[in-house]
Design a protein around this motif. Structure first.
Motif, PDB file in Angstrom:
ATOM      1  N   SER A  53       0.833  -1.192   0.000  1.00 34.20           N
ATOM      2  CA  SER A  53       0.000   0.000   0.000  1.00 34.20           C
ATOM      3  C   SER A  53       0.874   1.251   0.000  1.00 34.20           C
ATOM      4  N   ALA A  54       0.644   2.130  -0.985  1.00 31.21           N
ATOM      5  CA  ALA A  54       1.287   3.447  -1.012  1.00 31.21           C
ATOM      6  C   ALA A  54       0.300   4.424  -0.396  1.00 31.21           C
ATOM      7  N   ASN A  55       0.702   5.073   0.709  1.00 25.98           N
ATOM      8  CA  ASN A  55      -0.252   5.822   1.519  1.00 25.98           C
ATOM      9  C   ASN A  55       0.071   7.308   1.629  1.00 25.98           C
ATOM     10  N   LEU A  56      -0.977   8.113   1.664  1.00 24.11           N
ATOM     11  CA  LEU A  56      -0.860   9.496   2.097  1.00 24.11           C
ATOM     12  C   LEU A  56      -1.214   9.513   3.580  1.00 24.11           C
ATOM     13  N   ASP A  57      -0.239   9.800   4.435  1.00 21.04           N
ATOM     14  CA  ASP A  57      -0.470   9.803   5.877  1.00 21.04           C
ATOM     15  C   ASP A  57      -0.910  11.168   6.396  1.00 21.04           C
ATOM     16  N   ARG A  58      -0.436  12.224   5.733  1.00 23.35           N
ATOM     17  CA  ARG A  58      -0.766  13.579   6.180  1.00 23.35           C
ATOM     18  C   ARG A  58      -0.510  14.567   5.064  1.00 23.35           C
TER      19      ARG A  58
END
Length: 243
Positions: A53-58
């Motif tokens: 998973s490639a995630n945008l955390d903030r």
């Protein structure tokens, strides 16, 4: 808004060929964007499939002139070790980014997944919004997911990192370039410990569970060539404890 959408389409051609340059990577407390790569497993064996998973955390803009922060431009690579993994075709799934568009693709000859888009999805819907983007958020959510399979030819235990590289994050409407920080994923691919009793290989260890060897007191037990006290328990990493 219609005018903005038209400009987004026109300007996307320029942005994806590198007019912004690669976004700076900084310490997490100083950045506009925090991203991560995660996996559903960290201990693997030959034939295992993992979901990446490639995630945008903030996303919180620190640019004073950025009066309407919006993350519209996303360009980055996620390389993988082709000696260890093979990409599972058809495994791309949408998150913020719609993986059905041409801007998200697997490039086999470079062993990476590449993203170059100027739009985003409504979270959880898969619905693409041309010319729109991601508003500021502190709630982690995937850009997209995909799967890798450990090759059957893996011959030795190996630790592998999965990380984002060559990244650009920006706002097509304001030309803002957002700095980013990232947290990579770390996985280990194990080969089964070679366990012998009196010189004969008799135990084939599981990669994810410990194996107990309970031989007679005068039997010689070795793990990967090292003599052990018996009886003993051998873990999936080849370590042992006396039982």
């Amino acid at each position: 808004m219609k005018g903005k959408k038209i400009w987004a389409i026109v300007l996307s051609i320029c942005l994806v060929v590198g007019s912004l340059g690669v976004t700076s990577v900084m310490a997490s407390g100083e950045t506009d964007v925090a991203v991560s790569v995660t996996t559903d497993k960290t201990a693997l064996k030959a034939g295992d499939v993992i979901t990446v998973s490639a995630n945008l955390d903030r996303f919180q803009s620190t640019i004073a002139s950025d009066t309407d922060p919006l993350l519209t431009t996303m360009q980055f690579d996620i390389p993988y070790d082709s000696d260890v993994f093979e990409f599972v075709e058809g495994s791309l799934n949408s998150g913020y980014i719609n993986t059905n568009i041409l801007g998200v693709r697997h490039i086999p000859d470079q062993s990476l997944v590449r993203v170059a888009v100027v739009n985003a999805n409504k979270p959880g819907t898969g619905e693409i919004i041309p010319g729109n983007g991601i508003e500021q958020t502190e709630n982690p959510y995937p850009f997209f997911t995909y799967q890798l399979k450990v090759k059957d030819t893996i011959a030795e235990t190996k630790s592998v990192n999965l990380n984002i590289s060559n990244a650009i994050f920006g706002n097509v409407y304001t030309d803002a370039e957002y700095t980013y920080s990232q947290t990579p994923a770390a996985v280990t691919v194990y080969t089964a410990p070679k366990v012998t009793v009196n010189g004969s290989e008799t135990v084939e260890a599981s990669y994810t569970q410990a194996v107990t060897v309970a031989a007679s007191d005068n039997s010689e037990i070795t793990v990967n060539g090292e003599k052990m006290t018996n009886p003993c328990t051998i873990t999936s990493k080849g370590e042992y404890t006396i039982v």
